[in-house]
Design a protein around this motif. Structure first.
Motif, PDB file in Angstrom:
ATOM      1  N   UNK A  66      75.655  31.759 104.969  1.00 10.07           N
ATOM      2  CA  UNK A  66      74.803  32.349 105.996  1.00 10.07           C
ATOM      3  C   UNK A  66      75.424  32.071 107.358  1.00 10.07           C
ATOM      4  N   UNK A  67      75.872  33.140 108.012  1.00 11.79           N
ATOM      5  CA  UNK A  67      76.491  32.965 109.325  1.00 11.79           C
ATOM      6  C   UNK A  67      75.499  32.412 110.333  1.00 11.79           C
ATOM      7  N   UNK A  68      74.229  32.765 110.172  1.00 16.32           N
ATOM      8  CA  UNK A  68      73.215  32.248 111.084  1.00 16.32           C
ATOM      9  C   UNK A  68      73.059  30.744 110.946  1.00 16.32           C
ATOM     10  N   UNK A  69      73.056  30.255 109.714  1.00 18.12           N
ATOM     11  CA  UNK A  69      72.935  28.812 109.497  1.00 18.12           C
ATOM     12  C   UNK A  69      74.153  28.072 110.044  1.00 18.12           C
ATOM     13  N   UNK A  70      75.337  28.649 109.858  1.00 17.54           N
ATOM     14  CA  UNK A  70      76.546  28.021 110.396  1.00 17.54           C
ATOM     15  C   UNK A  70      76.495  28.001 111.918  1.00 17.54           C
ATOM     16  N   UNK A  71      76.045  29.096 112.506  1.00 19.59           N
ATOM     17  CA  UNK A  71      75.941  29.166 113.969  1.00 19.59           C
ATOM     18  C   UNK A  71      75.028  28.069 114.497  1.00 19.59           C
ATOM     19  N   UNK A  72      73.906  27.856 113.796  1.00 19.79           N
ATOM     20  CA  UNK A  72      72.965  26.822 114.218  1.00 19.79           C
ATOM     21  C   UNK A  72      73.564  25.431 114.066  1.00 19.79           C
TER      22      UNK A  72
ATOM     23  N   UNK B 185      75.964  33.686 116.348  1.00 18.93           N
ATOM     24  CA  UNK B 185      76.321  34.295 115.060  1.00 18.93           C
ATOM     25  C   UNK B 185      77.513  35.233 115.214  1.00 18.93           C
ATOM     26  N   UNK B 186      77.602  35.905 116.359  1.00 24.61           N
ATOM     27  CA  UNK B 186      78.735  36.790 116.605  1.00 24.61           C
ATOM     28  C   UNK B 186      80.038  35.989 116.661  1.00 24.61           C
ATOM     29  N   UNK B 187      79.973  34.810 117.290  1.00 26.85           N
ATOM     30  CA  UNK B 187      81.171  33.973 117.366  1.00 26.85           C
ATOM     31  C   UNK B 187      81.588  33.508 115.972  1.00 26.85           C
ATOM     32  N   UNK B 188      80.601  33.147 115.145  1.00 22.70           N
ATOM     33  CA  UNK B 188      80.909  32.732 113.777  1.00 22.70           C
ATOM     34  C   UNK B 188      81.589  33.869 113.027  1.00 22.70           C
ATOM     35  N   UNK B 189      81.065  35.081 113.197  1.00 26.38           N
ATOM     36  CA  UNK B 189      81.648  36.249 112.535  1.00 26.38           C
ATOM     37  C   UNK B 189      83.107  36.436 112.944  1.00 26.38           C
ATOM     38  N   UNK B 190      83.397  36.251 114.230  1.00 29.92           N
ATOM     39  CA  UNK B 190      84.771  36.419 114.716  1.00 29.92           C
ATOM     40  C   UNK B 190      85.684  35.330 114.162  1.00 29.92           C
TER      41      UNK B 190
END
Length: 261
Positions: free
Chosen positions: A28-34, A40-45
């Motif tokens: 989950x990119x949102x969980x990683x971002x947190x 979340x956009x930075x995690x995606x990049x």
């Protein structure tokens, strides 16, 4: 210095890759971002770049796994971080932290003291007569514990030795097949005795010797040798490897000897 300690982008890349490794394959990119503290956009990049660099493999929507190359990179960076942390702890903070020592004579706060190892324990003697010195942070009578800081120099002592005595397993005779006289002599000359395994404990009892510990024998012996004590570990044959692994991990020299009668 590790890349992750030199710039923020490398540190973020390290943390995101570690989070993927922890959560894979459903990521989950949102969980990683947190967890990392970025968007979340930075995690995606970052994940896109990790995939391009073949450190992460995409297996489907929100499903990622760390590749062998990614694991190797994580281990390499983590090792460098650990080395730097050890340097800070041992070399930098070691001179300012406070340690407890046994006062060999009456000491007053602010006194300079000479440091030495006796029976594996740190001792503080008033004055600066030795190669390792410090400053007392508390008052103490002879024999009491005293705080010491401001360490300078190196304590002069010879590392201890470790001998691992192998006892046959019970299926091969166990303690009854052990040379009791040889074990008694070994115990009498050792500063510390540790045991690993039931057969080893029984063999020591037959030799009228009480081990200091029957748990984590290798780790205890390594600690003792690192403080200048000569130690023996009596270990059941099946556990000798575990003991020697602990000694090797601490770079302690040792020898293995059999005790079969």
């Amino acid at each position: 210095m590790a890349d992750v300690l030199e710039n923020k982008r490398a540190a973020t890349r390290f943390r995101i890759l570690a989070e993927i490794a922890d959560r894979q394959p459903a990521v989950s990119q949102g969980e990683i971002a947190e967890a990392v503290g970025v968007t979340s956009q930075a995690v995606s990049e970052y994940i896109r770049a990790l995939v391009e660099d073949e450190l992460v493999e995409k297996e489907g929507r929100s499903r990622y796994t760390v590749t062998k190359e990614g694991v190797d990179w994580l281990l390499r960076e983590a090792t460098d971080v650990r080395r730097y942390a050890d340097h800070v702890t041992d070399d930098i903070l070691g001179s300012v932290q406070e340690e407890a020592a046994i006062a060999t004579d009456d000491v007053e706060e602010g006194d300079s003291v000479t440091l030495s190892l006796r029976d594996g324990l740190l001792h503080a003697t008033p004055g600066e007569a030795g190669p390792a010195t410090g400053v007392a942070t508390t008052d103490a009578e002879a024999g009491a514990d005293v705080g010491v800081t401001g360490f300078e120099g190196i304590i002069d002592f010879d590392p201890g030795s470790v001998t691992v005595f192998q006892v046959p397993p019970v299926r091969s005779g166990g303690a009854t097949a052990t040379d009791t006289d040889a074990l008694t002599a070994a115990c009498e000359s050792a500063d510390l005795v540790a045991a690993a395994g039931v057969e080893a404990v029984v063999a020591l009892r037959r030799a009228d010797c009480s081990p200091a510990t029957t748990f984590a024998a290798g780790e205890v012996a390594a600690e003792a040798a690192g403080r200048g004590l000569d130690a023996i570990v009596v270990a059941t044959a099946d556990l000798v490897g575990r003991v020697t692994d602990a000694l090797r991990d601490e770079n302690i020299a040792y020898e293995v000897s059999e005790l079969e009668s």
